[in-house]
Design an enzyme around this catalytic site. Sequence first.
Site, PDB file in Angstrom:
ATOM      1  N   SER A 549       0.808  -1.223   0.000  1.00 21.31           N
ATOM      2  CA  SER A 549       0.000   0.000   0.000  1.00 21.31           C
ATOM      3  C   SER A 549       0.835   1.264   0.000  1.00 21.31           C
ATOM      4  O   SER A 549       0.292   2.361  -0.202  1.00 21.31           O
ATOM      5  CB  SER A 549      -0.937   0.001   1.206  1.00 21.31           C
ATOM      6  OG  SER A 549      -0.217   0.005   2.416  1.00 21.31           O
ATOM      7  N   LYS A 592      -6.997   3.649   8.198  1.00 21.94           N
ATOM      8  CA  LYS A 592      -6.072   4.623   7.611  1.00 21.94           C
ATOM      9  C   LYS A 592      -6.691   6.015   7.568  1.00 21.94           C
ATOM     10  O   LYS A 592      -6.010   7.019   7.816  1.00 21.94           O
ATOM     11  CB  LYS A 592      -5.668   4.169   6.214  1.00 21.94           C
ATOM     12  CG  LYS A 592      -4.802   2.911   6.200  1.00 21.94           C
ATOM     13  CD  LYS A 592      -4.495   2.451   4.788  1.00 21.94           C
ATOM     14  CE  LYS A 592      -3.619   1.202   4.791  1.00 21.94           C
ATOM     15  NZ  LYS A 592      -3.341   0.707   3.425  1.00 21.94           N
TER      16      LYS A 592
END
Length: 654
Positions: A549, A592
């Site tokens: 990511s 996140k």
Amino acid sequence: MSQGADPAYVARFRRKHGGDDGMRRYVAALYDVLSNAIGAEKMVLRAGKLDALRLMRSNLLPERILALQRLVFEDPTLDRLPQPGKYRATIAEIEEGLADLVAARSVEDTIESKVNAKMTERHQEYVKDLKLEALREDGGPETPATQKKMNDLLALDGRKLANSALRLLRPAALEDVVGQRSAITSLLAKISSPFPQHVILYGPPGVGKTTVARLALEVAKRRSYTPFEPDAPFVEASGATLRWDPRETTNPLLGSVHDPIYQGSRRDFAEGGIPEPKLGLVTKAHGGVLFIDELGEMDATLQTKLLKVLEDKRFIFESSYFDQSDPNVPAYVKKLFADGAPADFVMIGATTRDPDEIDGAIRSRCAEVFFEPLTEAQIRDIVTGAAKRLGVKLVKRVPGLIASYTIEGRKAVQILADAHGQALYRMRDDQSRSGRAPSIVEDDVTAVVQTGRLVPHTPVRARRTREIGKAFGLAVAHHVGSIIEIEAAAFPAAEQHKGGVRFNDTAGSMAKDSVFNATTVVRATAGVDPQDFDLHVNVVGGANIDGPSAGLGVFLALYSVLTKRPLPQDVAVTGELSIAGNVRPVGGIVEKLYAARQAGMRAVLMPHDNARDVDNTVGGIEIITVANVADVFAALGFAAKAPRLRRARGARAR
């Protein structure tokens, strides 16, 4: 028997006992010695056995001497009468045998006296034990010593220094739990129903998983359509401490059999060698909830055994010492071995691990509920509510100061309780005696933070500036999101087309692949060949990035340093970058986004395919979805061409 006597002894004997009369008296004396040694009755019995009774009672001296020989040497085959000239030699042999017999008898008497003394001592001890057992039956197992220990224990139990702050500040109702409305609703829907389900609760530590599970059962017990009785138990266990014993001597979770041979047992069981079943937590939770905290830490073998109990709704005991036909086995023991112990309960497991780290067989039998990370605003609300229950006043900036050091509700309450102690300590004695509630100020919290070596939970903060070669990525671990700082530096290579790339070894192999993918896309979009530069990509703090990511963040840092275009320091990015320049979906989006908001980020660039993962609870931050680097450049205001690299044959989106 010797062939002749000592000549000197024979001479002395002849001088002392001259004639047959003297010899007769001497033989009679030897009979008396033998009688005293073995007893008169035993001598008569021995004479009858050796066919010497007639000879012993005879008036003839040779026959009496022969009888004495048979009695002393216990030999019925002796049949030769001694001759008058051989009397003294024969009597000398008889005396030697008689001496041995008397000595043996003396030793036997000594040993017998000792044996009798021991038997008398043991008999007295046995009588004493019988008396003690009779006293226990009448007065119970208590003695003055045990009663004193019981009194000491009760005295200790009644001595309390203070109430537990966490117990006092723990939410008393589901309405008091902050920030978990959707998780609470989902959990109630699963257990407060006619058909309650097993549930696994995922989420970061300190957000209220245990408290919500306990309160949810109380709600379910009040609803008539649920199968829970008013006294349904809530049994807690820690998966971190539950281990499978291969010897099966103990198993607090499922239950075990107490081995009467190797482990000992109660007297009524030990005397008959009866194995005693010990009920486990699964039986104690029957009809209620078994809550297993840290489910992901539980032993793998024990998880497999637990699955069997979840399916059968009972635990079966086994022991090689159990005998169904033994009449001494109590009925309840027979029933436990025959039918097993009931274990019909609802399991609620809590974990900070990711779902893919939990055993798939357990997950397939459980519903799943996710608890959200707490924001700074929610931590402030928790602190304010806890202060009201504690009965203290807070200076305006105290809740925010505590919220800057933790994102765990439990930790925030602990800091508040410690700060309360600091406030009480600095109060004057007259103020504390007056009962006036103290006020917690910033210095109290600062003292707690300094002594506890606490650091701000989000050291990285957004800035309304731009910077070359620095991008903010997003990561997640154990349901807690975090900001990762990605830096890049570029220097002309010593030789053309022979530049290199350095990257943190601790970042992980997948992160290194992201760097290589990023250099390929940079070459296609920036019009610069990265091989003409020595590139250094650094993840500040040396964090281990477990996943792809960070690819988009690495790309932006490299693009910025090679094109000298500054990046906004209030925008965070996440997404896997393919060599074709496409931004692919990643996991942990909600966590996140929470981390980005905690850091004060203005916006987050995330994969377009992750748009469905965003819920309405994440507010206060702009979410921009991107499908490729062209969308990224547009969002950042860069005028750059999109890569024209061909997608690899057979490649597919994740």
